[in-house]
Design a protein around this motif. Structure first.
Motif, PDB file in Angstrom:
ATOM      1  N   ILE A 103     -13.029  13.390  36.716  1.00 42.47           N
ATOM      2  CA  ILE A 103     -13.555  12.697  35.534  1.00 42.47           C
ATOM      3  C   ILE A 103     -15.052  12.960  35.380  1.00 42.47           C
ATOM      4  O   ILE A 103     -15.549  13.168  34.273  1.00 42.47           O
ATOM      5  N   LEU A 104     -15.771  12.996  36.496  1.00 43.72           N
ATOM      6  CA  LEU A 104     -17.192  13.337  36.450  1.00 43.72           C
ATOM      7  C   LEU A 104     -17.385  14.768  35.956  1.00 43.72           C
ATOM      8  O   LEU A 104     -18.268  15.037  35.130  1.00 43.72           O
ATOM      9  N   SER A 105     -16.565  15.685  36.445  1.00 43.30           N
ATOM     10  CA  SER A 105     -16.629  17.077  35.993  1.00 43.30           C
ATOM     11  C   SER A 105     -16.301  17.178  34.508  1.00 43.30           C
ATOM     12  O   SER A 105     -16.923  17.959  33.777  1.00 43.30           O
ATOM     13  N   ALA A 106     -15.327  16.402  34.044  1.00 42.76           N
ATOM     14  CA  ALA A 106     -14.977  16.399  32.624  1.00 42.76           C
ATOM     15  C   ALA A 106     -16.147  15.905  31.773  1.00 42.76           C
ATOM     16  O   ALA A 106     -16.428  16.461  30.706  1.00 42.76           O
ATOM     17  N   THR A 107     -16.843  14.897  32.248  1.00 48.23           N
ATOM     18  CA  THR A 107     -17.980  14.366  31.505  1.00 48.23           C
ATOM     19  C   THR A 107     -19.117  15.374  31.419  1.00 48.23           C
ATOM     20  O   THR A 107     -19.680  15.604  30.341  1.00 48.23           O
ATOM     21  N   ILE A 108     -19.436  15.989  32.541  1.00 52.64           N
ATOM     22  CA  ILE A 108     -20.515  16.983  32.555  1.00 52.64           C
ATOM     23  C   ILE A 108     -20.139  18.190  31.709  1.00 52.64           C
ATOM     24  O   ILE A 108     -20.955  18.704  30.931  1.00 52.64           O
ATOM     25  N   ASN A 109     -18.898  18.655  31.838  1.00 54.20           N
ATOM     26  CA  ASN A 109     -18.470  19.821  31.070  1.00 54.20           C
ATOM     27  C   ASN A 109     -18.296  19.495  29.589  1.00 54.20           C
ATOM     28  O   ASN A 109     -18.396  20.397  28.756  1.00 54.20           O
ATOM     29  N   ALA A 110     -18.036  18.259  29.234  1.00 47.92           N
ATOM     30  CA  ALA A 110     -18.014  17.881  27.817  1.00 47.92           C
ATOM     31  C   ALA A 110     -19.412  18.043  27.222  1.00 47.92           C
ATOM     32  O   ALA A 110     -19.566  18.541  26.099  1.00 47.92           O
ATOM     33  N   PHE A 111     -20.409  17.658  27.989  1.00 46.18           N
ATOM     34  CA  PHE A 111     -21.791  17.821  27.527  1.00 46.18           C
ATOM     35  C   PHE A 111     -22.158  19.296  27.413  1.00 46.18           C
ATOM     36  O   PHE A 111     -22.772  19.721  26.433  1.00 46.18           O
ATOM     37  N   THR A 112     -21.772  20.108  28.414  1.00 46.71           N
ATOM     38  CA  THR A 112     -22.098  21.529  28.331  1.00 46.71           C
ATOM     39  C   THR A 112     -21.270  22.232  27.246  1.00 46.71           C
ATOM     40  O   THR A 112     -21.739  23.200  26.656  1.00 46.71           O
TER      41      THR A 112
END
Length: 149
Positions: free
Chosen positions: A122-131
């Motif tokens: 979920i943390l990776s999804a959040t960061i990758n949503a921003f990128t």
């Protein structure tokens, strides 16, 4: 957005996660691979799909959603490959590339490991949503520069 494009994104994300899982076991590049997986997997995949003209980004919401999907799927695939590899290296060869991960996998219960993996996904999804959001703006900037010339 059509279903075949979503299937392509999911399969490519899983491929990135599996490759990152195998490469993260290598001692000196494992940290860099993990950083790339957590922060830049959406940029890599979306950039590739835009370059081959498969992914048309129409809105900011769509790019952020695709980036989140890429981050989540790639980290789940990474966890499925990386954790058994670390356990095999620890149990069979008495070798570990990251002592903290090996210690946690060796001494934690199965449910705690799954919970931590889902939290990190979920943390990776959040960061990758921003990128992914940033990828949309950069691609639009490049399109605007090319149309002005």
């Amino acid at each position: 957005m059509n279903i075949s494009l979503i299937k392509l994104i999911v399969m490519f994300s899983a491929f990135i996660g599996v490759v990152a899982g195998f490469l993260s076991v290598i001692p000196f590049i494992g940290g860099w691979i993990f950083f790339i997986l957590m922060c830049l997997s959406a940029v890599i995949e979306m950039g590739f799909l835009i370059k081959i003209k498969v992914l048309p980004l129409d809105s900011v919401q769509e790019s952020a959603t695709i980036g989140g999907l890429i981050g989540f799927i790639s980290f789940i695939a990474f966890s499925i490959v990386y954790m058994p590899l670390v356990l095999i290296l620890l149990k069979v060869f008495k070798y570990y590339t990251n002592y903290g991960v090996a210690l946690a996998l060796n001494n934690s219960s199965f449910w705690i490991i799954i919970f931590v993996s889902l939290f990190m996904a979920i943390l990776s999804a959040t960061i990758n949503a921003f990128t992914g959001f940033l990828t949309y703006y950069v691609s639009e900037l490049i399109k605007n520069i090319q149309t002005k010339q």
